[in-house]
Design a protein around this motif. Structure first.
Motif, mmCIF file in Angstrom:
data_model
loop_
_atom_site.group_PDB
_atom_site.id
_atom_site.type_symbol
_atom_site.label_atom_id
_atom_site.label_comp_id
_atom_site.label_asym_id
_atom_site.label_seq_id
_atom_site.Cartn_x
_atom_site.Cartn_y
_atom_site.Cartn_z
ATOM 1 N N SER A 175 0.794 -1.126 0.124
ATOM 2 C CA SER A 175 0.141 0.029 -0.153
ATOM 3 C C SER A 175 0.886 1.269 -0.080
ATOM 4 O O SER A 175 0.213 2.468 -0.025
ATOM 5 N N GLY A 176 2.232 1.291 0.217
ATOM 6 C CA GLY A 176 3.033 2.090 0.128
ATOM 7 C C GLY A 176 3.836 2.380 -1.136
ATOM 8 O O GLY A 176 4.512 3.523 -1.416
ATOM 9 N N VAL A 177 3.697 1.590 -2.292
ATOM 10 C CA VAL A 177 4.596 1.680 -3.303
ATOM 11 C C VAL A 177 4.292 3.106 -4.250
ATOM 12 O O VAL A 177 5.177 3.674 -4.383
ATOM 13 N N VAL A 178 2.983 3.602 -4.305
ATOM 14 C CA VAL A 178 2.797 4.714 -5.202
ATOM 15 C C VAL A 178 3.152 5.962 -4.383
ATOM 16 O O VAL A 178 3.696 6.965 -4.900
ATOM 17 N N LEU A 179 3.020 5.750 -3.051
ATOM 18 C CA LEU A 179 3.213 6.882 -2.093
ATOM 19 C C LEU A 179 4.754 7.209 -2.175
ATOM 20 O O LEU A 179 5.269 8.078 -2.317
#
Length: 417
Positions: A79-83
């Motif tokens: 859930s943090g890849v694009v962030l």
């Protein structure tokens, strides 16, 4: 080596052991969470933005970077890849770019990239209602796979065997994906692509989990693990073994399809987790994620193949070429499994000394604590921990892992409703 780890919404204490590994390997780790608990990390290197919106996270990251001069930004969370890609761009630090991150996060966009790039993949269709799902299943032929575009950890991933089951599973998945933890841990304000469901054709063969690394024009398979789970309608990813049973020719075929997928997703540098499944004797891509694999896969990679995904991520995040070679198994037998209990609220978890003191144990991680809610299919796919064991053979490693897992006792204070 100052590195910044990010989560928009903290995933409990799940990544704490990996944060500690970074420090063990010589990194000085700072942690920025949008929303989180106060006690996750040493206070002098930990900040909470108080918001999970991308603009607020970038603002806080920029201010901290001005003080500390970070060398890289990273995450262990799907859930943090694009962030992380967005923050790296904003800070002028090495990263994969937001477009490649979105492609590697959203399963629909990923499949479209694989199709365009000629990387072997299952047939797929984005379905916006039950009728579309039924038509896709009829066109592909049952069984099919139903899965979220923005899922993780096999949440709401179902094998669907007939029309009646599709009606049941589609309703469960459609209701569940909006409440799914992995979706709700994303940063607000990011374009993640379509949020919905895919129907995919079923791949009928054996499955393998790969810790890989891309550096410029070369893709390395650091480790290959066999998934040996008894398969049903849901996918727990609960039992794995290494070294792989693949032949050298099959390893070469896997390398080719992973390389094609990496290039199709627009990735030039990254520490990657790839999942491949054979169909009619040939490998097809399930996914390529831009992060190390979860659970104990990093431990398995070190022991069974001499590759360290955590060190790889540390180096790539700061633009340094990692120490990596092409797949070369060590011959050490390892087995790992997820620790699964019935759904409900955890009352207690007892790990006896016989487990912690076992010479066969190489990995034990308890994720849950008393009071935590465990959701099991069809409501979710939570586990309470993971365990790994060594052995002189496949059978002995598997037997040791099963024996140790069987000694851990979980009591529920409330069963799943």
């Amino acid at each position: 080596m100052k590195l910044l780890a990010l989560e928009a919404s903290q995933n409990s204490y799940y990544y704490l052991p990996r944060y500690q590994q970074i420090e063990d390997f010589g990194g000085v780790l700072y942690v920025l969470n949008g929303i989180g608990t106060d006690d996750l990390w040493p206070s002098e290197r930990y900040r909470i933005a108080g918001s999970n919106h991308i603009d607020d996270l970038i603002r806080h990251a920029k201010a901290w970077h001005a003080e500390e001069s970070f060398e890289g930004v990273l995450t262990f969370s799907e859930s943090g890849v694009v962030l992380v890609a967005a923050v790296a761009e904003a800070l002028g630090l090495p990263g994969i770019g937001v477009d490649a991150a979105r492609t590697s996060r959203n399963k629909l966009i990923m499949r479209q990239a694989h199709e365009k790039g000629g990387a072997a993949h299952p047939d797929f269709r984005f379905v916006e209602d039950l009728d579309a799902a039924l038509r896709a299943a009829e066109d592909f032929g049952y069984p099919v796979i139903l899965k979220p575009t923005l899922g993780a950890a096999s949440n709401f991933v179902f094998r669907v065997d007939d029309e009646e089951k599709m009606r049941e599973r589609y309703a469960q998945a459609r209701e569940g994906i909006d409440k799914m933890t992995w979706y709700n841990m994303e940063a607000e304000g990011l374009d993640l692509g379509p949020h919905g469901l895919l129907v995919e054709s079923f791949l009928d063969g054996h499955e393998h989990l790969i810790e890989a690394l891309a550096w410029d024009d070369e893709v390395y398979l650091g480790s290959i693990v066999d998934r040996v789970t008894s398969e049903g309608e849901t996918f727990d990813d609960d039992v794995h073994h290494a070294p792989t049973s693949l032949t050298p020719d099959q390893v070469a075929e896997v390398h080719a399809v992973v390389t094609a997928g990496v290039r199709a997703q627009g990735l030039t540098r990254g520490a990657l987790h790839a999942e491949v499944r054979f169909h009619q004797g040939k490998p097809f891509l399930l996914e390529i994620a831009v992060r190390p694999g979860g659970g104990g896969l990093d431990h398995m990679a070190r022991l069974s193949a001499g590759y360290d995904p955590i060190k790889g991520l540390m180096d790539v995040s700061r633009g340094v070429r990692p120490d990596v070679r092409h797949f070369s198994p060590t011959g050490v037998h390892t087995a790992a499994m997820c620790l699964i209990c019935p759904g409900g609220v955890i009352g207690s978890i007892d790990v006896p000394p016989a487990v912690n003191e076992s010479a066969a144990l190489y990995y034990l991680k308890i994720f849950a604590k008393p009071g935590d809610l465990i959701k099991r299919p069809p409501l979710g796919n939570n586990i309470f921990g993971g365990i790994g064991a060594l052995g002189s053979s496949f059978d002995e490693a598997m037997r040791n892992a099963n024996d140790l897992a069987g000694k851990i006792e979980v009591k529920l204070s409330e069963t799943q409703k």
